[in-house]
Design an enzyme around this catalytic site. Structure first.
Site, PDB file in Angstrom:
ATOM      1  N   CYS A 143       6.119   7.197  -4.575  1.00  9.86           N
ATOM      2  CA  CYS A 143       6.332   6.422  -3.346  1.00  9.86           C
ATOM      3  C   CYS A 143       5.547   7.042  -2.198  1.00  9.86           C
ATOM      4  CB  CYS A 143       7.819   6.373  -3.017  1.00  9.86           C
ATOM      5  SG  CYS A 143       8.168   5.430  -1.524  1.00  9.86           S
ATOM      6  N   CYS A 146       7.284   6.891   1.220  1.00  9.33           N
ATOM      7  CA  CYS A 146       8.362   7.874   1.433  1.00  9.33           C
ATOM      8  C   CYS A 146       7.795   9.276   1.618  1.00  9.33           C
ATOM      9  CB  CYS A 146       9.321   7.913   0.243  1.00  9.33           C
ATOM     10  SG  CYS A 146       9.637   6.334  -0.533  1.00  9.33           S
ATOM     11  N   ASP A 147       6.803   9.652   0.833  1.00  9.88           N
ATOM     12  CA  ASP A 147       6.422  11.070   0.746  1.00  9.88           C
ATOM     13  C   ASP A 147       5.117  11.445   1.449  1.00  9.88           C
ATOM     14  OD1 ASP A 147       8.683  11.430  -0.698  1.00  9.88           O
ATOM     15  OD2 ASP A 147       7.724  11.345  -2.662  1.00  9.88           O
TER      16      ASP A 147
END
Ligand code: NAP
Length: 327
Positions: A143, A146-147
């Site tokens: 992701c 997200c990261d």
């Protein structure tokens, strides 16, 4: 990151329709189901589904440049406005009992539904190479949204894949890492030209084409990725701090089959143009279905959800005479 939203409801004893899943297909179905006067529940393990992992959405009619997290909130509040019961839980199984379906959840909840709409989405495909499992959360990610911030200032990261997800991930990561290697097994991308043009113009994205990842190496975390040129067979080790695997999605085949749904050879739930499955009163919508495979969009999921709700309504009226609300 999944949204934490207040106001989640208690499951009633009986519904006209229970919608399984919490992405755009599910919420679109829920809004239409309520407009048709059906008592409606959405049961999902997270609100927003895979949309939580998108960045900024710029291809949904009327909502340009909208953060995906904002869209998730809009979908949720729209459904709440219509009085949809939203339950955070996972449907483990459903089975037919008389003219209803008994729906059971992981948290041992149980309810009866006259119709079901399955909108369970898909899960991320894995590479299946040495090092992948070992370094999940320590450099291997699925992701980028997200990261990516974890890689601010990193010397280099790799993205694997050649579809919309991979190119979008490469663009996001190029804002954080000094260098992004985009590793793809062919020389042509499958992504939309819109993304390809942007990636080609990004000076810190290097294309590593006709190459497959054969190993992810590291110590306490990822240090490099080993790729093989598919034409020459040559191996190359590229130092990277992160590997973002963006190689598509696969359906929840076992869940579908265990619940009696007919699936295609890949495990997508078979539907016709009215989103009917092989089971009476069970409809399906969104990425989990065979409809429009290869073109998964928020708008196509929402369209499928709307059609599934319409079909569920026609089914309920045909079999039960009226909806629970209209009684
Ligand atoms: P995808 O379109 O299925 O593309 C997967 C990519 O990964 C392909 O390039 C494929 O290579 C490669 N791949 C698959 N298995 C591999 C393996 N084992 N090793 C190496 N490479 C592998 O998946 P996606 O990009 O995640 O997109 C999924 C759906 O979501 C699509 O319908 C897409 O349009 C949609 N989506 C849309 C947007 C948007 O519109 N903004 C953003 C993200 C995703 P080949 O090309 O050689 O098959």
């Amino acid at each position: 990151m999944a949204l934490r939203l207040p106001g989640l409801d208690r499951l009633r004893d009986r519904y006209d329709v229970v919608i399984i899943g919490g992405g755009p297909a599910a919420f679109s179905a829920a809004i239409y189901a309520r407009r048709f006067g059906m008592v409606t529940a959405v049961v999902a393990d997270r609100i927003g589904g895979m949309l939580n992992e998108a960045g900024v959405v710029d291809d949904y009619l009327g909502l340009p440049d909208t953060p995906a997290s904002k869209m998730v909130k809009l979908f949720y509040s729209h459904a709440k406005k219509y009085g949809v019961d939203v339950i955070l839980d996972t449907v483990t199984r459903f089975r037919r009992e008389g003219d209803h379906y008994v729906v059971e959840t992981r948290r041992r909840r149980r309810t009866l539904a006259r119709a079901l709409i399955v909108a369970i989405g898909t899960r991320r495909r894995r590479l299946g190479v040495p090092g992948e499992d070992r370094f999940v959360g320590r450099g291997v990610s699925y992701c980028a949204v997200c990261d990516a911030p974890l890689y601010r200032g990193a010397e280099a990261v790799a993205v694997v894949g050649g579809g919309d997800s991979a190119l979008e991930a490469a663009l996001i990561l190029s804002e954080y890492a000094k260098k992004v290697y985009l590793i793809h097994r062919r020389s042509e991308f499958r992504a939309q030209p819109y993304y390809i043009k942007q990636v080609r113009e990004r000076p810190n994205v290097e294309l590593v084409l006709n190459s497959v990842v054969v190993e992810i190496r590291g110590d306490d975390r990822v240090r490099s990725v080993v790729v093989r040129d598919v034409r020459s067979g040559e191996l190359r080790e590229i130092p990277v701090r992160g590997v973002f695997v963006e190689i598509g999605f696969e359906p929840f085949r076992e869940w579908a089959v265990e619940n009696g749904l007919e699936v295609d050879e890949e495990g997508f739930i078979k539907v016709n143009e009215w989103m009917e499955t092989n089971l009476p009163g069970v409809f399906a919508a969104g990425d989990c279905t065979t409809m429009w495979k290869g073109f998964r969009q928020i708008v196509t999921a929402a369209a499928m959800g709307a059609v599934a709700a319409y079909s569920a309504y026609n089914y309920v009226v045909k079999v039960f005479g009226s909806t629970l609300e209209q009684r």
